[in-house]
Every structure is written in structure tokens, then in C-alpha cells.
Write an enzyme that holds these catalytic residues in place. Structure first.
Site, PDB file in Angstrom:
ATOM      1  N   HIS A   1       0.852  -1.189   0.000  1.00  0.00           N
ATOM      2  CA  HIS A   1       0.000   0.000   0.000  1.00  0.00           C
ATOM      3  C   HIS A   1       0.892   1.246   0.000  1.00  0.00           C
ATOM      4  O   HIS A   1       1.587   1.519   0.982  1.00  0.00           O
ATOM      5  CB  HIS A   1      -0.922   0.002   1.212  1.00  0.00           C
TER       6      HIS A   1
ATOM      7  N   ASP B   1       0.966   5.191  -0.149  1.00  0.00           N
ATOM      8  CA  ASP B   1       0.236   6.453  -0.044  1.00  0.00           C
ATOM      9  C   ASP B   1       0.924   7.523  -0.881  1.00  0.00           C
ATOM     10  O   ASP B   1       2.100   7.819  -0.640  1.00  0.00           O
ATOM     11  CB  ASP B   1       0.190   6.925   1.413  1.00  0.00           C
TER      12      ASP B   1
ATOM     13  N   ASP C   1      -7.704   1.303   2.621  1.00  0.00           N
ATOM     14  CA  ASP C   1      -7.312   2.346   3.572  1.00  0.00           C
ATOM     15  C   ASP C   1      -8.209   3.574   3.658  1.00  0.00           C
ATOM     16  O   ASP C   1      -8.020   4.383   4.551  1.00  0.00           O
ATOM     17  CB  ASP C   1      -5.874   2.793   3.270  1.00  0.00           C
TER      18      ASP C   1
ATOM     19  N   HIS D   1      -6.635   9.508   0.059  1.00  0.00           N
ATOM     20  CA  HIS D   1      -7.261   9.458   1.378  1.00  0.00           C
ATOM     21  C   HIS D   1      -6.407  10.051   2.500  1.00  0.00           C
ATOM     22  O   HIS D   1      -6.844  10.042   3.664  1.00  0.00           O
ATOM     23  CB  HIS D   1      -7.669   8.018   1.722  1.00  0.00           C
TER      24      HIS D   1
END
Length: 913
Positions: free
Chosen positions: A175, A177, A289, A569
């Protein structure tokens, strides 16, 4: 023609009088007796007198120029009114309200009753679970569930899989970001590029290995920096199913704050990039997420031809309930859908997080032992104090049995014998050693499990679509169809809590300035795309492609990607570190400035009657922008249009696909103004003061508001000039309620201002659609009465202050953890209330110590006149660790149910406390 001659003669006479006056003044200067007395020698005082008189002469000449311009304007206007339709002005009623002239065309489009009844058809297929009803049933008691703290003990019979083996798909993922603790670029250079570089090498070492990726923003940056050979290897890995692009959006967007336009844009940008560069279309959605999940997202994914999706961050009590009833996989349907056309299969992860300790099964202490990045000697370890062990021939049987127990327990929460086990975490696989540790150890476990038929399990690495394909195959249906026995769910999954009472609702309002800036960029992007497309189409049709700046397309793409990046997010949510927030802000401002250039270039080309005269000059734009921002964290400053007798032109663009009536407000440097439309007809204007504070008018700045009918996707042009004729200028009136405060009021004579030292009587603002009444003592809204309603609705507002807890868990960017009930905001001094009333809009501005609130009512026949516009400007820097809230209270009998906006796309029912 007779009127023309009369006006011309009158004008000529005035001109002669003015010239004769100038002659007399010059003659007086020439025959000044003081000059002769001094014999031509000018003392310093005499020179000063002469200088003053020269200045007086210059002033007279300037006034004469304005008089002549005024005469010219009057002649033109009288001629226009004599030959065309006279200007019909709004008129003031005795009760204080303004009445607009009747509109020549309808202001609203008619709506068929069928348009509002489609969801109530008798053939509609009802859902099995509606989230509002589910939430009402749950106790939210947060009971201790043992090893699975938020759940329950799971048991099974050893022979449950004898007839049908358990299929396990372990899905490696990382993941990434696009900005959070580090900026987007910092993450890329420090970690992401190394993850992707190793991915190409390590997946090619063994065809059984799999990996999924979702953030195209990172992937595209990496793609632009790798060789053609490596690009070809990636295409092969995608083609043979080892690498899957899941969701395929530019980012994994926040689902609470994002507008659906921006959600679609970032999804399209990612999908188009994938189609162009790799030739692949995503099939499955991956959202581990975002802080809660909106029902808008499954709708968009289904319309993008995805057939399955996965979500993770759902309130732990809801997860527990869905797990206990084996409803963790369901068909997600829109609440307004009369059939199953919007359904998409959704998999909900059951445990606390998407990291390795919380994905293999219910016991994180055991699952952590199978995160081989945490092997002894590494940088991270297991909080449960039992480290992983490298898999060898000596321990593989014991380790495999231990892991299989977790797999079996997790599978009991689902309806099928196919199990999904994610294997990853934030920025995982950034070093080759981790690839080796995870893939080699897991492959040894898989080989053992698969070599023992008595265990009735088939385990392998897989992608997300591998899992869903196996699920569809096992239940015997085509991908996208509803598996037999699976429930249908409608509603959304807000608000999210990951433990105890830690509700992730703070991010709904964190860093509101940047949330607003993102919306502004979104609106400009839509306008720029429309205008660019129209201008380019016209240019190509006219054979002028070479003269039009086709490079503007690159700025549109860059803006779309920066807006997409901001939907991440940890971006629009306001949950990133300060330096990362500044980086987002700089990107937003950069794109906003570029989009203004695109709009200016396109509007310039479109408004020209002679397209051959079009000339693009980057250094000298033909049009100026309506407002500017000095820095990424600056409030916008509206451009002040400087007027004289020479006309200035304003181009107004309506980016909506329907005609609209709207109030257009501009700032000018003079109260003497005339506004003409495209046909040269004068328009009525509302002239208002521009205020720099509660009691100070800005010198030489005035707000001009015009009621305009704007064509759909069209441009309108206004002509502004300085004029002495005030016939069509209707001035706003102002009342200032000081409530006993001794404050200086700086005003000028252009506007009538009543200063009221003390007042307690209530007052109202009114248009043809509604009346809004306010408290005379505080200026706060008290009630609203819609035209045609039998009674008015009580509607009060109150500013409140929440404190935060003294424990380690505090309210912040993510969480809202108040220390108790909200307390009323009590300013040091009573507010200053300023009431402005005019023909096109009226407003109440209330100034507190930390808050400026403006409630505006437009007097327009269109949709803008159907609502109140409320805006607040807040500065509570001296209220550390406090939350400011604006609460509205009504007398509506809602029975605890209220409705909130969802991504600007739909409304969703909620239960109030």
C-alpha cells in the site's frame, strides 16, 4: 430622429458653455493684476499661486472630458431606449422588499413526476440488509472477543473440507500512499521506485508469484523513468496474470470528502493511462485504507465495468455482525436502484487492519509469525513477542498446520470454500530481501500443504481477480452475477471506528481551506476542459490549429492529475503532515493558475468575431483572471476593474449544461458605472460597498452585482464603463447594529448607512420564494418561511466549542474525541451585525471575535433564489485543542432520522443521537 436632434443640440450647447468657461479662466490667469505689479518678476509665492491655478485648470479639463463623455453616453442611451425596449428596473415595495421585473422566459425546467418515482416501482427488488436498519440493531457494546478482540471465538469441525477442499489465495500487495508522512516525490524516491524495480525482477524468478498494484500516480511516474525492456517485461507480467492493476485509479481516493466528479476524473485518468501504456482494463476494486466507504464508489466501479471489489475500514461492530451472519461478501446495491443494474460483488475484510498480523486469521499473535519481514535481526518485530521462524524441512509441518488453522477459522466467516488472504502493508517489498523472505517461505508452506491431500487445502499466491474468478467458478456463475445465497446490501459504511469509541470523523473537517481549494480547482478544471474543447473544435473547423495553443492540453492533463492526487485518502482528508499539505497546496495552486490560462486562451478565441485576428501571447494574455491567490495558503483576492470613459469588457462563462439565472458580482473602482449587455442594452446593477472589516468600507472599491441569464455552456459579455448617469444603478442600503459597542464607522457618501447603537427588534430578509428572519440581538437566523407554506419553520443556529480529552487519545486530524457535551461559544464582546439590502441580494454579516458569518439571500427567479447561502470565516488560533462546531436546530419532526450529502451524488439517511 427628432429626439436625436434635440439631444445633439442640447449637448452642443453644454459643450459651448464648458469651452467658454475655460476661455474665461485662461483670460483671468493672463490678466492677473499681481503679475503686472511685480513687473514680470515672479516671487516664490506667486509661482505657487500660478501652479495651483494650473492644477485647477487641469482639473477643469478633466471634468470637462467627463462631462462630454457623459453627454455622449446619454445620447447613446436615450437613442437606444427610444429605438428599443426601455430598461425595466426592480422596484422597492413599502415593506422594504424588492420586486424584480417579470422574466420573459421560464426560470425552471419542468420535472416529470415519473422522474421522482422511479425508485418506487412495484417491480423493484428489495435489499436484504439496509445499513440504517442494521446500525439500529447493533448494541455497540465493544465486548472482548478473545484473541480476536473485536469478534468472537471461531470453531470448526476437522472434516468440514473433506468433500470440498479449501482454496486459499495469498495476495501480496504494497500500500503506497501518494503523500502522508512524506511527500509524493519523497516517497517515490525513497521507497516506491525500489518496490516496483524489485517487482519486475522477483516476479520473473518464479511464474507462481503474484502481486497487485493500485496507485497509478506512482506507477506512471516510475514508468516514465524505466527502460523499454523493463516496460515490455511489465506488459508480459500483466499479460500472464502475475501482476494485476487493481481498481486502476490515479489514487485510492477518500470516499467521504471527495466529489463524484473528482472521483470519476481520477478513475478515468488511471484507466486511460493503463489502456494507453499497458493495454489492460481493471476488473476488481481494492480499497483497504479509505476511512469508511461510500456507496457512490461501488456505483462508479460498476459503471467502469468492474465486477468485484474489496473494502476494509468498516466499523468493527458492523464487521463483527456481518462475520457472525456470514454476510461479509454481498452484492452492494444503490438504495435508489429499482433493479440489480448497479449491483457489484463486495468482499469485506473481517479484522482490524490490512497488515499481515490481521489478515491470515483471527489471531494476530499467530499471523504475525508468518510476516517474514519480521524475522529476528530485522528492523521490525512482532508486538506479541513471538517472532517468525524461517521455514525449513524440520519445522514446515508444524508451521503449516498452525497457519492452516488460521485459514480455516477465517474461512468460517464466509459462505464459500474460497479464501482471500492479503499479504502486505504500507510500502512493503521495498527491498529485495523482503521479496525473498516472503515468497520463498510461503512457497515452502504452500508446497507442503498442497502435497498432503489429507489436509484438503490448495494454497497458492494469487491476485485479487484470481480469488474472485475462483469464487465465481465454485458457485457456478458468470463474473458480475449474484452468487446464490449471497445477501444484497444497500447503504454505506460511515462512520468508521477501528476500536473503542475512536470515531474517524475528525477528517470530515480537517484543514477545510484545502478542501475548499480542491473544489475550486475541480470547478475550474471542468470549465477549462469544456472551453478548450469548444475552442479547439472551432479552430480545427476554421483550419487554425497551428495558431491555437495546443500545448494547453498538457496543462489540462497536469491539472487533472494534481486534482486526482488530492483525492487521495491522506490529502483531501487533511490527515497528512504539514510539509506534505503544503506540497499538495502548491500543486493545487500551480494547476489553478494554469487552468486560468487555458480558460483565458479559449475564451479569447471564442469571443472574437474575426478568428483571423486571434493571436496567442503567453507573456501578455488577452483577458485577465477574475481573482488571484498570492500563495498556496492565501485566500483569493478578487480583481478590481479600473473604469474610465473607455469601455472595459467582462467575459462570463457558464460551465453548466443548462441555462441559468445568476447574480454576477464584480469589484470596480468607482460608484459611477454603466453596464451594457452584448446587444448594447443597459442593465440594472446593484451597487454595494466593499467592507474591509465590520465597520470599515474599503476606499475606492465597490461591488457591482448584475442579474444575468447565462446560456448553457456559453459565454456572455458585459461592457462596463464609468458614467455619471445613475439611472440604472440601485444602491444597497446598510444598517449597522453595534449593540452598545463604541466603534468608529468609516463610510463614504456613496451609500446610505444607518448606525444603530442598540437594537433588539428582530428583522427579516425576503424574496419571492422565501422569508428568513433573524434575531435583532445577535443577528443569528431564527426561522425560514417558504412561499406557499402554511407556517414558518423554526431554524436556529449556534456556535459551539468542544474540548478534547486529557488522555493520550485526543481529537485531531483523524478522530473526534470530545471531552463531553459542547459548550456555547461565548465571545468577549457582543457581535457587530451588518444588514445589507438590495434588489438582487440581501445579506446579514455577523462579526464575532473569532468568527465572521454571512447569510445571503439572492433575489433571483432561478434556482439561486430558492436557498440561503451561509459562509463562515474562522480564526481560532488561540483556542488550542478545541473544536468549533456550527449547530442548526429546527422544529422539523424528523424522529431521529436526517439526511446527508454523499459525494455530491446522492443523499443518505442517518440516525441521530
Amino acid at each position: 430622429m427628432k429626439l436625436k436632434k434635440q439631444v445633439t443640440v442640447c449637448g452642443a450647447a453644454i459643450f459651448c458653455v464648458a469651452v467658454f468657461s475655460l476661455y474665461l479662466m485662461l483670460d483671468r490667469v493672463q490678466h492677473d493684476p499681481a503679475r503686472h505689479q511685480n513687473g514680470g518678476n515672479f516671487p516664490r509665492s506667486q509661482i505657487s499661486v500660478l501652479q495651483n491655478r494650473i492644477e485647477q485648470l487641469e482639473q477643469l479639463l478633466e471634468e470637462n472630458h467627463e462631462i462630454i463623455s457623459h453627454i455622449k453616453d446619454s445620447v447613446l442611451e436615450l437613442t437606444a431606449n427610444a429605438e428599443g425596449q426601455p430598461v425595466v428596473l426592480p422596484f422597492h415595495m413599502p415593506n422594504g422588499s424588492w420586486v424584480l421585473p417579470p422574466e420573459s422566459r421560464p426560470s425552471f425546467y419542468s420535472i416529470s413526476a415519473q422522474d421522482c418515482q422511479f425508485a418506487l416501482k412495484s417491480n423493484s427488488q428489495k435489499e436484504d440488509l439496509q445499513m440504517l436498519a442494521v446500525s439500529a440493531l447493533l448494541p455497540y457494546d465493544n465486548q472482548d472477543g478473545g484473541v480476536w478482540k473485536q469478534g468472537f471465538d471461531i470453531t470448526y469441525e476437522p472434516h468440514e473440507w473433506d468433500a470440498e477442499p479449501l482454496q486459499v489465495f495469498v495476495v501480496p500487495h504494497s500500500h503506497n500512499d501518494p503523500g502522508w508522512i512524506k511527500t509524493f516525490d519523497k516517497y517515490y524516491f525513497d521507497q516506491t521506485q525500489h518496490i516496483l524495480n524489485s517487482m519486475v525482477v522477483k516476479l520473473q524468478e518464479d511464474p507462481r508469484r503474484r502481486f497487485i498494484w493500485s496507485e497509478i500516480s506512482f506507477f506512471s511516474k516510475w514508468w516514465d523513468n524505466i527502460s523499454a525492456q523493463k516496460q515490455a517485461a511489465v506488459r508480459r507480467l500483466v499479460g500472464n496474470g502475475q501482476l494485476e492493476m487493481a481498481t486502476g485509479g490515479w489514487v485510492m481516493p477518500d470516499e467521504a470528502n471527495s466529489h463524484y466528479f473528482a472521483m470519476i476524473d481520477q478513475l478515468i485518468e488511471g484507466h486511460q493511462w493503463l489502456e494507453k501504456n499497458i493495454g489492460v482494463t481493471p476488473r476488481s476494486g481494492w480499497a483497504v485504507d479509505p476511512f469508511g466507504h461510500s456507496s457512490t464508489m461501488p456505483y462508479l466501479l460498476r459503471r467502469a465495468n468492474l465486477t468485484s471489489m474489496l473494502i476494509q475500514r468498516v466499523h468493527y461492530a458492523i464487521k463483527k455482525h456481518f462475520a457472525a451472519t456470514q454476510n461479509l461478501e454481498f452484492m452492494w446495491r444503490q438504495s435508489w436502484d429499482p433493479d440489480s443494474s448497479t449491483d457489484i460483488l463486495c468482499h469485506m475484510m473481517p479484522f482490524y487492519s490490512y497488515d499481515v498480523p490481521h489478515t491470515c486469521g483471527p489471531d494476530p499473535k499467530i499471523c504475525c509469525q508468518f510476516d517474514f519481514k519480521r524475522l529476528p535481526g530485522g528492523r521490525i518485530n512482532c508486538p506479541w513477542k513471538v517472532p517468525p521462524k524461517a521455514i525449513t524441512s524440520a519445522n514446515v509441518a508444524e508451521r503449516a498446520q498452525l497457519l492452516l488453522d488460521q485459514y480455516r477459522k477465517k474461512s468460517k466467516l464466509y459462505r464459500s470454500k474460497v479464501l482471500l488472504v492479503p499479504l502486505g502493508d504500507d510500502f512493503r517489498y521495498d527491498k529485495p530481501q523482503e521479496w525473498d523472505a516472503q515468497f520463498l517461505n510461503y512457497q515452502r508452506l504452500f508446497d507442503f500443504l498442497n502435497a498432503h491431500p489429507d489436509l484438503h487445502v490448495q494454497a497458492q499466491f494469487g491476485t485479487l481477480s484470481d480469488y474472485f474468478d475462483a469464487l465465481y467458478k465454485q458457485v457456478g456463475i458468470v463474473p458480475g452475477m449474484r452468487p446464490p445465497g449471497f445477501p444484497v446490501v444497500s447503504g454505506d459504511f460511515f462512520s468508521y471506528a477501528d476500536r473503542e469509541d475512536h470515531y474517524w470523523t475528525g477528517y470530515y473537517t480537517s484543514r477545510p481551506f484545502y478542501k475548499s481549494m480542491g473544489r475550486v480547482l475541480e470547478a475550474h478544471l471542468r470549465g477549462a476542459e469544456i472551453l478548450y474543447s469548444l475552442a479547439l473544435s472551432h479552430a480545427r473547423h476554421a483550419g487554425m490549429d497551428s495558431k491555437y495553443p495546443l500545448s494547453d492540453y498538457a496543462m489540462l492533463t497536469d491539472a487533472r492529475r494534481n486534482l486526482g492526487l488530492f483525492q487521495h485518502h491522506d490529502a483531501i482528508t487533511g490527515t497528512a503532515k504539514e510539509a506534505v499539505v503544503v506540497d499538495y497546496g502548491v500543486r493545487l495552486l500551480h494547476s489553478l493558475m494554469n487552468l486560468k490560462r487555458v480558460i483565458i486562451n479559449a475564451a479569447h478565441y471564442l469571443v472574437l468575431a474575426d478568428k483571423e485576428a486571434y493571436h496567442y501571447d503567453l507573456a501578455v494574455p488577452f483577458l485577465g483572471a477574475d481573482e488571484a491567490r498570492l500563495n498556496q495558503d492565501s485566500l483569493p483576492e478578487k480583481t478590481i476593474i479600473k473604469l474610465d470613459a473607455t469601455p472595459r469588457f467582462v467575459v462570463v462563462f457558464n460551465p453548466l449544461e443548462q441555462e441559468r439565472l445568476s447574480i454576477v458580482s464584480l469589484l470596480v473602482n468607482t460608484p459611477r458605472i454603466r453596464v451594457l449587455n452584448e446587444e448594447g442594452q443597459p442593465l440594472a446593477v446593484q451597487l454595494s460597498a466593499q467592507w474591509t472589516s465590520a465597520t470599515d468600507m474599503a476606499p475606492d472599491v465597490y461591488q457591482v452585482s448584475i442579474n444575468m441569464r447565462l446560456p448553457a455552456l456559453g459565454l456572455s459579455i458585459l461592457q462596463l464603463s464609468k458614467s455619471f448617469d445613475s439611472h440604472n444603478t440601485l444602491k444597497s442600503s446598510v444598517r449597522l447594529f453595534l449593540h452598545g459597542r463604541d466603534l468608529p464607522v468609516h463610510k463614504h457618501e456613496a451609500f446610505p448607512v444607518r448606525v444603530i447603537p442598540t437594537a433588539t427588534e428582530d428583522f427579516c430578509l425576503e424574496n419571492q420564494h422565501m422569508r428568513a428572519c433573524f434575531s435583532g440581538g445577535s443577528g443569528s437566523l431564527k426561522s425560514v418561511h417558504q412561499a406557499g407554506d402554511a407556517q414558518e419553520q423554526k431554524l436556529s443556529r449556534q456556535f459551539l466549542i468542544y474540548g478534547t480529552r486529557s488522555t493520550k487519545d485526543k481529537s485531531g486530524a483523524y478522530l473526534f474525541l470530545p471531552d463531553g457535551e459542547a459548550k456555547p461559544y461565548v465571545p468577549k464582546d457582543p457581535p457587530v451585525v451588518r444588514v445589507t439590502e438590495g434588489p438582487f441580494f440581501s445579506e446579514v454579516a455577523v462579526y464575532y471575535q473569532h468568527i465572521q458569518e454571512v447569510v445571503r439571500l439572492y433575489n433571483v427567479a432561478g434556482v439561486d433564489g430558492l436557498s440561503l447561502e451561509i459562509s463562515c470565516l474562522v480564526d481560532i488560533r488561540d483556542h488550542i485543542n478545541k473544536e468549533l462546531a456550527l449547530r442548526f436546530s429546527t422544529d422539523i419532526e424528523s424522529k431521529g432520522t436526517f439526511f446527508t450529502d454523499l459525494n455530491g451524488f446522492q443523499v443518505m439517511g442517518r440516525e441521530g443521537g
